[in-house]
Design a protein around this motif. Sequence first.
Motif, PDB file in Angstrom:
ATOM      1  N   LYS A   1       0.838  -1.198   0.000  1.00 39.95           N
ATOM      2  CA  LYS A   1       0.000   0.000   0.000  1.00 39.95           C
ATOM      3  C   LYS A   1       0.872   1.247   0.000  1.00 39.95           C
ATOM      4  CE  LYS A   1      -2.774   1.600   3.444  1.00 39.95           C
ATOM      5  NZ  LYS A   1      -3.928   1.649   4.351  1.00 39.95           N
ATOM      6  N   LEU A   2       2.047   1.134   0.657  1.00 41.57           N
ATOM      7  CA  LEU A   2       2.960   2.278   0.663  1.00 41.57           C
ATOM      8  C   LEU A   2       3.379   2.633  -0.765  1.00 41.57           C
ATOM      9  CD1 LEU A   2       4.642   4.289   2.331  1.00 41.57           C
ATOM     10  CD2 LEU A   2       6.464   2.601   2.355  1.00 41.57           C
TER      11      LEU A   2
ATOM     12  N   LYS B   1       1.639   2.194  -3.425  1.00 37.03           N
ATOM     13  CA  LYS B   1       0.514   2.880  -4.067  1.00 37.03           C
ATOM     14  C   LYS B   1       0.452   4.328  -3.600  1.00 37.03           C
ATOM     15  CE  LYS B   1      -2.035  -1.416  -4.369  1.00 37.03           C
ATOM     16  NZ  LYS B   1      -2.957  -2.274  -3.606  1.00 37.03           N
ATOM     17  N   VAL B   2       0.744   4.534  -2.318  1.00 37.73           N
ATOM     18  CA  VAL B   2       0.746   5.908  -1.809  1.00 37.73           C
ATOM     19  C   VAL B   2       1.867   6.700  -2.482  1.00 37.73           C
ATOM     20  CG1 VAL B   2       1.027   7.346   0.246  1.00 37.73           C
ATOM     21  CG2 VAL B   2      -0.291   5.243   0.382  1.00 37.73           C
TER      22      VAL B   2
ATOM     23  N   VAL C   1       2.975   6.338  -5.536  1.00 37.94           N
ATOM     24  CA  VAL C   1       2.483   6.722  -6.861  1.00 37.94           C
ATOM     25  C   VAL C   1       1.452   7.842  -6.727  1.00 37.94           C
ATOM     26  CG1 VAL C   1       1.202   5.906  -8.874  1.00 37.94           C
ATOM     27  CG2 VAL C   1       2.994   4.490  -7.878  1.00 37.94           C
ATOM     28  N   ALA C   2       0.651   7.773  -5.672  1.00 37.00           N
ATOM     29  CA  ALA C   2      -0.345   8.822  -5.424  1.00 37.00           C
ATOM     30  C   ALA C   2       0.353  10.157  -5.180  1.00 37.00           C
ATOM     31  CB  ALA C   2      -1.209   8.448  -4.225  1.00 37.00           C
TER      32      ALA C   2
ATOM     33  N   THR D   1      -3.062  13.544  -1.744  1.00 36.36           N
ATOM     34  CA  THR D   1      -2.584  12.516  -0.823  1.00 36.36           C
ATOM     35  C   THR D   1      -2.527  13.066   0.600  1.00 36.36           C
ATOM     36  OG1 THR D   1      -1.190  11.872  -2.666  1.00 36.36           O
ATOM     37  CG2 THR D   1      -0.843  10.730  -0.599  1.00 36.36           C
TER      38      THR D   1
ATOM     39  N   TYR E   1      -2.174  11.250   4.542  1.00 44.28           N
ATOM     40  CA  TYR E   1      -0.816  10.705   4.543  1.00 44.28           C
ATOM     41  C   TYR E   1       0.189  11.824   4.675  1.00 44.28           C
ATOM     42  CZ  TYR E   1      -2.757   6.263   3.098  1.00 44.28           C
ATOM     43  OH  TYR E   1      -3.468   5.097   3.056  1.00 44.28           O
TER      44      TYR E   1
ATOM     45  N   VAL F   1       6.664   9.824   3.387  1.00 43.18           N
ATOM     46  CA  VAL F   1       6.655   8.858   2.274  1.00 43.18           C
ATOM     47  C   VAL F   1       7.863   9.111   1.372  1.00 43.18           C
ATOM     48  CG1 VAL F   1       5.376   8.098   0.236  1.00 43.18           C
ATOM     49  CG2 VAL F   1       4.142   8.658   2.330  1.00 43.18           C
TER      50      VAL F   1
END
Lengths: 399, 249
Positions: free
Chosen positions: A232-233, A235-236, A238-239, A247, A252, A257
């Motif tokens: 999931k990190l 994906k975050v 890429v977000a 984001t 977040y 990140v």
Amino acid sequence: MLTQALFRALDKKAVWVIGIFLAVAVLVPMANLLIPPGQFGHVPTYLVSLLGKYLSYAILALALDLVWGYCGILSLGHSAFFALGGYAMGMYLMRQIGTRGVYGNPTLPDFMVFLNWKELPWYWLGFDNFWFAMAMVVVVPGLLAFIFGFFAFRSRVTGVYLSIITQAMTFALLLAFFRNDMGFGGNNGLTDFKDILGAPVQAQSTRVILFAATAIALALSVLVCSMIVNSKLGKVMVAVRDAESRTRFIGYRVEYVKLFAFTVSAIMAGIAGALYVPQVGIINPGEFEPGNSIEVVIWTAVGGRGTLIGPIIGAIVVNLGKSWFTSALPEFWLFALGALFIFVTLFLPKGIVGLWKQLFGIRRKKAEEPALPTPAQSVDIERGEDSATFDNPQIRPAE
Amino acid sequence: MSKAQDTMLYLNGVSVAFDGFKAINNLSIIVRPTEMLAIIGPNGAGKTTMMDIITGKTRPDAGEVMFDGRTDLTKLDEAAIANLGIGRKFQKPTVFESHTVWDNLEMALKKPRGIFAALFYTASDEDVTRITEILETVRLLHRKDEFAANLSHGQKQWLEIGMLLAQDPKLLLVDEPVAGMTDSETEETAKLLREIAKTRSVVVVEHDMSFVRELGSRVVCLAEGAVLAEGSLDQVSANPVVIERYLGR
């Protein structure tokens, strides 16, 4: 927890890539040691080291891709981390020379004797121990990236400004390492290595083992990156790349990140540098050169950023080209490199991997198409849609 | 302090200026728990700036901004405010286009936001059920594996509302939710927001008067960064000042 993350990391593509490099780690040494010279399939020792160099570049490109391709941080200073890892390894190798140096001093490397230094500076202490030196290969680039990233990301320095300060960072290190009184050999750097872990650096068997170690390190880097980008990190990340403030608004901490990705990436770059140095036999301040970092960006772009295999292919292909060019047409290499970058930017925005997908992945095309790499592009496309509807004569209001 | 009690959102005397231009001028608004509030007003009235202040993007020059009667929002950043329970939907639908619909919701789902929590996260059965529920609510279940970039404009708006729901906020700030929607989609959105407002506070900024009517909530009309009129839609739209400054004619 970790097993689940590992399981996720080992998707079909990652298994292939890891498998290939583990196979390379075994097959190339076998082709060198078991097939006699002159016979078909023999890989000469110089070639083994050359390939080892390419693979260490591939780790560096993969490291850059983790921050650039997945997290949108265009670092133009990644060879600084590579060079720092290389220097840590070089310092260990220097301490192994012992009395075999030109001046025969048992503790001081030749350049220190030459500068009339009487004792080892404090920051050289401990580097005679292999494991301490290996720890420094990880700690020094990691710590620099952490401190640098902490301030840069907390202050929300992004985009081209961040690229410029990373470039400034590597340039500052270049100037510092050029100075003789820094104690890292100045202009000449560290060279004339003899032993690594008691084995002569130049020996065929050592070179083969160093190659295998590099291939395994590359496979492990792919595994780690795959684990991160499939979580999931990832994906975050890429977000953050595509819509940073969005984001933030779902809660977040974007700066953490980025800091995580940047630090992990710097550590990988350091490891790549440490594997590079014994195979090429020298580390000097030239490795900090800003141009080197930009070359890494080109490898990654050519191979295809935002994929795990792309930067590896890019690093190997571009460096094969460089090796050929610099012997055949040395004056033209920089022009060729520049032309390649322009060509890739204009015609292959997703690099070789993107081209491959376009040619052979028609079935998957529908799913891949919307994966827009940058927010700027997505905005353009939205605008494009708007104007398209406007240009459609059927819905244009009657005049 | 006592005035802020029993409110979900309490703005008192908030002002902010950009280069001398007063975008928000002594603005005071109260939103109670499980209340829906619609905000209308001409362009440049400060509606989006107000949202920026509440969500921590812009710091006010003066005034109080309290959440849930006790938390001072002016001291916190965007991530902290989002984690307190304030969800925001943007004017231009902002979803993560290179992720699937499912992944968009999974990222928004209320879970620990730490780095290592995210690195080792695996969706539990409970999470899967919750995401499926939300997908049903926003009618995107059949498109869950598609990239968000492939959704129509209206569907992106709905996905963003779904992401808000996944965050499980106490207060939703919704900026122009029905821009670019068809009439039937608009109607559905009004129904959905009314449903949400049964358990949470909702602030909706909207230009579409028929949509505001369907919401059937209290209405505040902003102009030049301050409250111009307040009350039911009929009261507000009958107000002569509102007619002159906003509705026209």
